[in-house]
Each structure stands twice: as structure tokens, then as C-alpha cells.
Design a protein around this motif. Structure first.
Motif, PDB file in Angstrom:
ATOM      1  N   MET A   1      -7.920 -16.080  -4.731  1.00  0.00           N
ATOM      2  CA  MET A   1      -8.367 -16.353  -3.397  1.00  0.00           C
ATOM      3  C   MET A   1      -7.549 -15.538  -2.396  1.00  0.00           C
ATOM      4  SD  MET A   1      -8.840 -19.888  -1.316  1.00  0.00           S
ATOM      5  CE  MET A   1      -7.483 -20.692  -2.043  1.00  0.00           C
ATOM      6  N   LEU A   2      -6.288 -15.392  -2.588  1.00  0.00           N
ATOM      7  CA  LEU A   2      -5.447 -14.670  -1.648  1.00  0.00           C
ATOM      8  C   LEU A   2      -5.909 -13.237  -1.486  1.00  0.00           C
ATOM      9  CD1 LEU A   2      -2.957 -14.410   0.143  1.00  0.00           C
ATOM     10  CD2 LEU A   2      -1.657 -13.860  -1.902  1.00  0.00           C
ATOM     11  N   PHE A   3      -6.250 -12.568  -2.589  1.00  0.00           N
ATOM     12  CA  PHE A   3      -6.588 -11.162  -2.496  1.00  0.00           C
ATOM     13  C   PHE A   3      -7.886 -10.923  -1.742  1.00  0.00           C
ATOM     14  CE2 PHE A   3      -3.695 -10.855  -6.182  1.00  0.00           C
ATOM     15  CZ  PHE A   3      -2.753 -10.077  -5.551  1.00  0.00           C
ATOM     16  N   ARG A   4      -8.781 -11.898  -1.709  1.00  0.00           N
ATOM     17  CA  ARG A   4      -9.992 -11.721  -0.916  1.00  0.00           C
ATOM     18  C   ARG A   4      -9.663 -11.739   0.569  1.00  0.00           C
ATOM     19  NH1 ARG A   4     -14.395 -15.867  -2.384  1.00  0.00           N
ATOM     20  NH2 ARG A   4     -12.591 -17.164  -2.153  1.00  0.00           N
ATOM     21  N   SER A   5      -8.631 -12.466   0.953  1.00  0.00           N
ATOM     22  CA  SER A   5      -8.338 -12.613   2.367  1.00  0.00           C
ATOM     23  C   SER A   5      -7.461 -11.488   2.913  1.00  0.00           C
ATOM     24  CB  SER A   5      -7.663 -13.953   2.629  1.00  0.00           C
ATOM     25  OG  SER A   5      -6.392 -13.980   2.053  1.00  0.00           O
ATOM     26  N   LEU A   6      -6.810 -10.770   2.060  1.00  0.00           N
ATOM     27  CA  LEU A   6      -5.945  -9.684   2.517  1.00  0.00           C
ATOM     28  C   LEU A   6      -6.746  -8.392   2.643  1.00  0.00           C
ATOM     29  CD1 LEU A   6      -2.852 -10.339   0.265  1.00  0.00           C
ATOM     30  CD2 LEU A   6      -3.133 -10.947   2.659  1.00  0.00           C
ATOM     31  N   ASP A   7      -6.282  -7.494   3.493  1.00  0.00           N
ATOM     32  CA  ASP A   7      -6.931  -6.205   3.632  1.00  0.00           C
ATOM     33  C   ASP A   7      -6.545  -5.342   2.442  1.00  0.00           C
ATOM     34  OD1 ASP A   7      -8.072  -3.826   4.345  1.00  0.00           O
ATOM     35  OD2 ASP A   7      -6.660  -3.400   5.965  1.00  0.00           O
ATOM     36  N   LEU A   8      -7.486  -5.189   1.544  1.00  0.00           N
ATOM     37  CA  LEU A   8      -7.208  -4.407   0.335  1.00  0.00           C
ATOM     38  C   LEU A   8      -8.044  -3.130   0.325  1.00  0.00           C
ATOM     39  CD1 LEU A   8      -7.087  -7.294  -2.269  1.00  0.00           C
ATOM     40  CD2 LEU A   8      -5.220  -6.259  -1.004  1.00  0.00           C
ATOM     41  N   GLU A  16       0.740  -3.424  -2.241  1.00  0.00           N
ATOM     42  CA  GLU A  16       1.732  -4.203  -1.493  1.00  0.00           C
ATOM     43  C   GLU A  16       1.454  -5.702  -1.599  1.00  0.00           C
ATOM     44  OE1 GLU A  16       1.808  -2.746   2.511  1.00  0.00           O
ATOM     45  OE2 GLU A  16       2.334  -0.723   1.875  1.00  0.00           O
ATOM     46  N   ALA A  17       0.199  -6.092  -1.464  1.00  0.00           N
ATOM     47  CA  ALA A  17      -0.149  -7.514  -1.559  1.00  0.00           C
ATOM     48  C   ALA A  17       0.140  -8.042  -2.960  1.00  0.00           C
ATOM     49  CB  ALA A  17      -1.622  -7.727  -1.207  1.00  0.00           C
ATOM     50  N   GLN A  18      -0.199  -7.261  -3.972  1.00  0.00           N
ATOM     51  CA  GLN A  18       0.083  -7.683  -5.345  1.00  0.00           C
ATOM     52  C   GLN A  18       1.578  -7.812  -5.575  1.00  0.00           C
ATOM     53  OE1 GLN A  18      -2.050  -4.680  -7.526  1.00  0.00           O
ATOM     54  NE2 GLN A  18      -3.864  -5.976  -7.733  1.00  0.00           N
ATOM     55  N   GLN A  19       2.346  -6.897  -5.034  1.00  0.00           N
ATOM     56  CA  GLN A  19       3.799  -6.952  -5.200  1.00  0.00           C
ATOM     57  C   GLN A  19       4.369  -8.189  -4.515  1.00  0.00           C
ATOM     58  OE1 GLN A  19       5.261  -4.671  -7.181  1.00  0.00           O
ATOM     59  NE2 GLN A  19       7.139  -5.842  -7.042  1.00  0.00           N
ATOM     60  N   ARG A  20       3.899  -8.504  -3.299  1.00  0.00           N
ATOM     61  CA  ARG A  20       4.389  -9.697  -2.594  1.00  0.00           C
ATOM     62  C   ARG A  20       4.031 -10.952  -3.366  1.00  0.00           C
ATOM     63  NH1 ARG A  20       2.231  -7.036   1.955  1.00  0.00           N
ATOM     64  NH2 ARG A  20       0.589  -8.585   2.166  1.00  0.00           N
ATOM     65  N   LEU A  21       2.820 -10.993  -3.917  1.00  0.00           N
ATOM     66  CA  LEU A  21       2.421 -12.152  -4.700  1.00  0.00           C
ATOM     67  C   LEU A  21       3.278 -12.270  -5.952  1.00  0.00           C
ATOM     68  CD1 LEU A  21       0.440 -14.520  -5.011  1.00  0.00           C
ATOM     69  CD2 LEU A  21      -1.075 -12.957  -6.233  1.00  0.00           C
ATOM     70  N   HIS A  22       3.473 -11.163  -6.656  1.00  0.00           N
ATOM     71  CA  HIS A  22       4.260 -11.143  -7.890  1.00  0.00           C
ATOM     72  C   HIS A  22       5.711 -11.541  -7.634  1.00  0.00           C
ATOM     73  CE1 HIS A  22       5.589  -9.953 -11.867  1.00  0.00           C
ATOM     74  NE2 HIS A  22       6.528  -9.214 -11.302  1.00  0.00           N
ATOM     75  N   ASN A  23       6.268 -11.085  -6.528  1.00  0.00           N
ATOM     76  CA  ASN A  23       7.674 -11.365  -6.217  1.00  0.00           C
ATOM     77  C   ASN A  23       7.871 -12.658  -5.446  1.00  0.00           C
ATOM     78  OD1 ASN A  23       8.483  -8.992  -7.455  1.00  0.00           O
ATOM     79  ND2 ASN A  23       8.377  -7.811  -5.558  1.00  0.00           N
ATOM     80  N   ASN A  24       6.803 -13.383  -5.213  1.00  0.00           N
ATOM     81  CA  ASN A  24       6.861 -14.624  -4.439  1.00  0.00           C
ATOM     82  C   ASN A  24       7.454 -14.372  -3.055  1.00  0.00           C
ATOM     83  OD1 ASN A  24       6.216 -17.372  -4.265  1.00  0.00           O
ATOM     84  ND2 ASN A  24       8.362 -17.929  -4.573  1.00  0.00           N
ATOM     85  N   THR A  25       7.051 -13.254  -2.450  1.00  0.00           N
ATOM     86  CA  THR A  25       7.547 -12.899  -1.120  1.00  0.00           C
ATOM     87  C   THR A  25       6.384 -12.744  -0.147  1.00  0.00           C
ATOM     88  OG1 THR A  25       7.542 -10.548  -1.693  1.00  0.00           O
ATOM     89  CG2 THR A  25       9.636 -11.758  -1.965  1.00  0.00           C
TER      90      THR A  25
END
Length: 161
Positions: A1-8, A16-25
Motif C-alpha cells: 500500500m505504501l508504494f502506491r501512495s509514494l511518487d514512484l 529511495e522509497a524502497q530503501q526507507r521502507l527496508h531500513n525502517n526510516t
């Protein structure tokens, strides 16, 4: 769900979004967008409140009357089971240190879950179904029973007659 809401739209934005999600940041903006996406959904269900979720979803997808077990004053039970997939969770030992690490790793998930729970509860209130959250109302059949009496919800493109 998060990736649909981010500008990808760009590869770098996706990475960048995947990295933030992976790193819990994830940023506050990421969480705000994830919550907005969840709130824009037609339906939000909660696994721990499976029967109430089905009762809430049912009229969105079917013209048939609600099953009897969705009525607040009913003594009928939904014939659903909890499938553990053969996992015995009683043998898992979670230490206080484990709990602390889990809380750290899932803090963003917990915040989105709480927002989802608020949305779900508000939707139940609007449908006059909050009684289905009452801990005294056990709407599930005993373990070992099947999903037999939960009616199939038709495809949204089809209308029950």
C-alpha cells in the motif's frame, strides 16, 4: 500500500522509497501518505475482527440481505475457523529484548495499523455494527469447523437477484 501512495515515477524515487521502507526510516510524509491512501480505500478490514470485517464488506458487494450472524441481537455464529497452518505459537519464546526490537522494527506498521483500526471502527459505527466488536459477542464457530456458512460474496460486477 505504501508504494502506491509514494511518487514512484522515477527509478530513483522508487529506489529511495524502497530503501526507507527496508531500513525502517520512512519519513513522516511517507506515513501521512500511507494513511491517506488507506483512508481513501473503499473498505478497510481488520484480521483480528474478521467476522465484523466480512459483515461490513458484505453490503458493498452484494444486494443480498446480511447473514443472520451479522445482526447485533442474533445468537447465530459465523462458521469460520482460525487456521494456524500447523504452527504451535505456544512454543515460541519472546524475550523482553525481542519485544523491544520488534517494537522498534514495526513502529511505522503499528501507527498505520492504529489508523486503520480507527477507520474500521468509524465505518462500523456508521453502519451501526459496533456490537460486533463487543468481546462478549463471540461470532466464530468452535475450532475445526469450516467456512461453510459464510456466503460467497459475488464479483462486484455481478448483482445478486
Amino acid at each position: 500500500m505504501l508504494f502506491r501512495s509514494l511518487d514512484l515515477s522515477s527509478t530513483s524515487g522508487r529506489a529511495e522509497a524502497q530503501q526507507r521502507l527496508h531500513n525502517n526510516t520512512m519519513t513522516a510524509d511517507d506515513l501521512t501518505e500511507a494513511e491517506a491512501t488507506m483512508n481513501a480505500a473503499s473498505f478497510v478490514g481488520i484480521t483480528e475482527h474478521y467476522v465484523a470485517s466480512v459483515c461490513l464488506l458484505f453490503p458493498m458487494l452484494s444486494k443480498r440481505p446480511l447473514p443472520e450472524w451479522c445482526a447485533c441481537n442474533s445468537t447465530a455464529v459465523a462458521n469460520v475457523t482460525h487456521d494456524t497452518h500447523g504452527v504451535d505459537s505456544s512454543v515460541v519464546v519472546v524475550t523482553p529484548e525481542d519485544e523491544k526490537l520488534i517494537a522498534q522494527l514495526t513502529q511505522n506498521d503499528a501507527r498505520l495499523y492504529e489508523a486503520g483500526l480507527r477507520r474500521f471502527t468509524a465505518d462500523l459505527e456508521a453502519a451501526n455494527m459496533t456490537c460486533l466488536l463487543d468481546a462478549r459477542v463471540e461470532r466464530r464457530a468452535p475450532a475445526g469447523r469450516s467456512h461453510g456458512d459464510i456466503p460467497a460474496i459475488p464479483d462486484p460486477g455481478q448483482h445478486a437477484g
